[in-house]
Write an enzyme that holds these catalytic residues in place. Sequence first.
Site, PDB file in Angstrom:
ATOM      1  N   ASP A   2      -6.215  -1.702   3.345  1.00  0.00           N
ATOM      2  CA  ASP A   2      -5.599  -0.404   3.621  1.00  0.00           C
ATOM      3  C   ASP A   2      -6.165   0.612   2.639  1.00  0.00           C
ATOM      4  OD1 ASP A   2      -3.767   1.344   4.994  1.00  0.00           O
ATOM      5  OD2 ASP A   2      -2.536   1.327   3.201  1.00  0.00           O
ATOM      6  N   GLU A   9      -5.500   4.682   1.068  1.00  0.00           N
ATOM      7  CA  GLU A   9      -4.745   5.936   0.999  1.00  0.00           C
ATOM      8  C   GLU A   9      -5.769   7.040   0.791  1.00  0.00           C
ATOM      9  OE1 GLU A   9      -1.501   5.804   1.621  1.00  0.00           O
ATOM     10  OE2 GLU A   9      -1.705   3.624   1.708  1.00  0.00           O
ATOM     11  N   HIS A  57       3.240   3.188   2.088  1.00  0.00           N
ATOM     12  CA  HIS A  57       2.173   4.174   1.882  1.00  0.00           C
ATOM     13  C   HIS A  57       1.512   4.030   0.524  1.00  0.00           C
ATOM     14  CE1 HIS A  57       2.237   6.240   5.620  1.00  0.00           C
ATOM     15  NE2 HIS A  57       3.488   6.598   5.513  1.00  0.00           N
ATOM     16  N   ASP A  81       1.286  -1.779   1.770  1.00  0.00           N
ATOM     17  CA  ASP A  81       0.994  -1.817   3.209  1.00  0.00           C
ATOM     18  C   ASP A  81       0.113  -3.020   3.567  1.00  0.00           C
ATOM     19  OD1 ASP A  81       2.528   0.402   3.504  1.00  0.00           O
ATOM     20  OD2 ASP A  81       0.901   1.806   3.916  1.00  0.00           O
TER      21      ASP A  81
END
Length: 332
Positions: free
Chosen positions: A132, A134, A284, A289
Amino acid sequence: MKTGSMIFSFLQVPRCRIHSLANNWGETFRNFNNTCEKNFSIRPLGSRIYGLQGGHRKKWTRRPITTDTEEGGGTKSRSTKPEILSETISISSTINVNKTQLGQLQEVQHCNIQEIAQNKDLSSLVTVIVFDIETTGFSRENDRTIEIALRDLQGGPNSTFQTLVNPQRDVTNSAIHGITTQMVNKPGIPRMEDLVPILFHYVQSREKPGGYVLWVAHNARVFDVPFIINELRRCSRQIPPNWLFVDTLPLARELMKSGGTKLSATSLVALREFYKIEVEGTAHRAMVDVNTLSLILPRLTCDLKLTLSGLVEKSFREVDIINSKKKKKNSD
DNA sequence: TGCCAGGCCCTCTTTAGGGCCTT
């Protein structure tokens, strides 16, 4: 041959309150392996499951060449029994970036997904990594990555990789993930161009001989993968040809469409609630995540009766994204 | 000046539009 070396202390996270995750993890994969076909043989995560929260305590340091791998180097053995871990840990890995090796890797021909999926010994070829990112926003052109996390589902030593990334610009969407400009825009945080060779080297260390890496993310096709492709291009790098990608969003849609479930939406949050998954930490944040999706994935594939072979068949490559873009451009 | 992400999916559609999903 030019070799660059760097020490990457990418985790200084509290290993605490993870007992339930440790148990879930093992149980999840035991159930998964029992239920699904034999050729989907992901092993339960073994001894080391790292803290899931420590975003604010993560620290990147660049030091002279030394090695201090608490978990992976084999110099220190630890119990394989899952346990509640309260101390702060620091994992360091010596990163020797061998450009010749990376070059050879990129010479591999683009793989044929159908041929890979039909391989009888697939589990010994494929490394499944949930990841993941950000970012500072949704635009792959104008925004930048500020955090990346991944987990190799084989588990074992050094199965996670997590770091903040210096975007060299302000972070205007801190309300989403809690990552601020002050946290990432400082000398101790790696820029993407610093990180890429380290990341490639790490992934290479997780690969099986002559094998493939199956990257899994939610909404990977539209968001994460194009974002990563653009980041690599800005660093004059490409996705290695043995990397395949799986998007769990269409899998969730497929499950919802199939009926017989109470799944009412296809977001990561909806899936987490549907499977009653509890994960420590704030949504988040990349590793939180990743851990959520890592627990969702075996259940989702099991519900869809998807084997590893089936998952590979649903994967896509970098070239598929590029081709679909070209196709769309031509049809416009 | 206007736009400001982009692809998939559904439907009150297909000569389109809007919601969902990711940060």
